[in-house]
Design a protein around this motif. Sequence first.
Motif, PDB file in Angstrom:
ATOM      1  N   SER A  43      53.494   8.134  25.161  1.00  0.00           N
ATOM      2  CA  SER A  43      53.726   8.094  23.718  1.00  0.00           C
ATOM      3  C   SER A  43      53.264   9.381  23.051  1.00  0.00           C
ATOM      4  O   SER A  43      53.891   9.871  22.105  1.00  0.00           O
ATOM      5  N   SER A  47      55.613  13.404  21.417  1.00  0.00           N
ATOM      6  CA  SER A  47      55.411  14.094  20.140  1.00  0.00           C
ATOM      7  C   SER A  47      55.526  15.609  20.251  1.00  0.00           C
ATOM      8  O   SER A  47      55.530  16.294  19.226  1.00  0.00           O
ATOM      9  N   PRO A  66      60.700   4.667  18.087  1.00  0.00           N
ATOM     10  CA  PRO A  66      59.457   5.047  18.769  1.00  0.00           C
ATOM     11  C   PRO A  66      59.639   6.117  19.836  1.00  0.00           C
ATOM     12  O   PRO A  66      58.676   6.783  20.212  1.00  0.00           O
ATOM     13  N   PRO A  69      59.499  10.293  17.832  1.00  0.00           N
ATOM     14  CA  PRO A  69      58.535  10.464  16.738  1.00  0.00           C
ATOM     15  C   PRO A  69      58.684  11.859  16.131  1.00  0.00           C
ATOM     16  O   PRO A  69      59.486  12.679  16.586  1.00  0.00           O
ATOM     17  N   GLU A  70      57.903  12.132  15.117  1.00  0.00           N
ATOM     18  CA  GLU A  70      57.888  13.475  14.544  1.00  0.00           C
ATOM     19  C   GLU A  70      57.510  14.474  15.629  1.00  0.00           C
ATOM     20  O   GLU A  70      56.529  14.290  16.349  1.00  0.00           O
TER      21      GLU A  70
END
Length: 627
Positions: A43, A47, A66, A69-70
């Motif tokens: 996760s 990013s 999800p 993400p940014e």
Amino acid sequence: MGEESSNLEHLPSTILATILSKLDIPALCSIASTSKSFKSSVSQILSFLPNFHLPDIAPTADLLLPLLPENPHLQSLKIDCLRLNDSSIGHLVRPSLHEIFLQNCKGFSGKLLLEVGRKCRDLRSLSVGSLAEQRGLEILTSDLEELLCGCTQLESLNLLFDVSMLSHHSFAHIWARASRNLRALEIGYILSAMMTELLSVKVASHQPPYHMQPSTLSTLQKLSLSLDHITDSLVCAISRGLISLTHLDLQDAPLIEPALTDDLTNSGLQQINPQGKLKHLSLVRSQEYTRCYFRQVNDLGVLYMATTCSNLESIRLGGFSRLTDAGFRAILHSCSNLHKLSVSHGTQLTDLVFHDISATSLSLTHASLRWCHLLTNVAIMRLTSNKDLRVLDLRNCRNLGDEVLRVIVGLSKLKILLLDSSDISDLGFSYLGHNLYSLISLSIRNCKRLTDRCISSIFGGTFGRSLQVLDLSNLPNLTDNGILLLAKSGVQIVELRMRECPHIGDTSVMALASMQVEGPWCGSSLRVLDLYDSGGITKLSFRWFKKPYFPRLRWLGVTGCLNRDLVDALARNRPFLHVACGGEELWTGYWDLSDDFCWREHEEIDELEQWLLEGEYEGGESEEEEG
């Protein structure tokens, strides 16, 4: 993988992050499914990954959120947008992107192009497929104008949709503002008149002296167009305006026979490649709608063209019904650097075309001779003097028989062999024995004389052990016994097509579902399975398409009328499985299509689906995954 993952978890976080950053999205999801700590690490990695490539899954907006993400470091985005629409544009379009590849954009309007133009100022490459195909959606000329004005660094642009509905005059003039760096352009469908007008537009120079100069498209090196029909006017406009062109690919599919004044003739053919820079040339008239040919072109036009195209490395000609062996031989003897030769619907092509090919300096690696009914085994015997052949496409050459398989035994580098509708029998495959160990793709569709014995010959020798793609469609004598032999072989078949095989039934499905392949994988390796209109398939087979069987299956072809409720239930059970029920041909949708088929053996597919379907991605509150 338990002990290995446990050891990896104890690595310093910076080293682990470096390792994970080298993996693609499917591999990361595979890792994330093994433990909570890896899930958390993945996760975080998402990013700052520079590339997000999700080729086989068409996620919904909720599932994509999800995974994307940014990320100010994201430079390359490749996604199947089948389940997305305009509401996802803000999540997909990001200023940091240099490359965008979006296919199946049916639910998007022209607003997608508008927002890309406004936000992706540093974009280098854009490919958009099937845009606005759903009813009620539209593309405005102003959307395309915003894209061309905003993306000033664009080098490659693929508009793989119909642009013919846009205003012709406005369409031509907005291209004057296209990126000066544009080197490659592909358009899914455009009217010949629109493209001719576009190439005829001149733009004023902003530097002294202030005279009119050619359009910025003069910088193009690669042009690929699908048209209503190819004309002399279009070819002349291309030859005059695109002086840097090295790749030219034109294909049309007329609904009716074009008029003499609105077609390609010898005169137009002679205008091709005046600068002598072309390396790759493709001129094809498709027979998709009606039997139309380039009836105004004969050997004389090709003889003139061959004098200016001597530097060609590949050539594809389709639908030239008046070309004889003399015209094709002129190409073979003039183009000494030719490596790829493709001819389709060569109605007058005979064995004489290759009569003295061994006397030339040619070193062909790809040869495609489709729908050339006059060719016999003799022609292929001469053609195979090119020992470097990697691709041999002889589909719908009906006079080819078992001797073809005997002579190709010496092609040790052959990877792709396509023999659809030929007259080969089981005896021909017995010639191959332990040869052709490099073969990875074989198609014997509609070869009526073949039986289960050919399956035994294919997988009993060495050459079948490396096969990954196999097409057995429309073989009336193929039965479940043949597929049982295939399943027992343990070969890692990735794509298997058995359309319109009347004796293929539930037993074959059960055998394939239970198949244990050689190597590191567990379960069937199949990603594409086409059983459309196979006579013995019943409701029982649908039980075997559910989890945990066929863990890597992504494309399934069945007969929809068999039981629509079962098809719908399967779609709910496996939402990321593409189920085709209308008889359409299945295609894997590989992003990096190349002439040499390549399969990524490391990919683990089922874990990707598992990770996507979990309700929680970051909190670590979900239950432990199995295995």
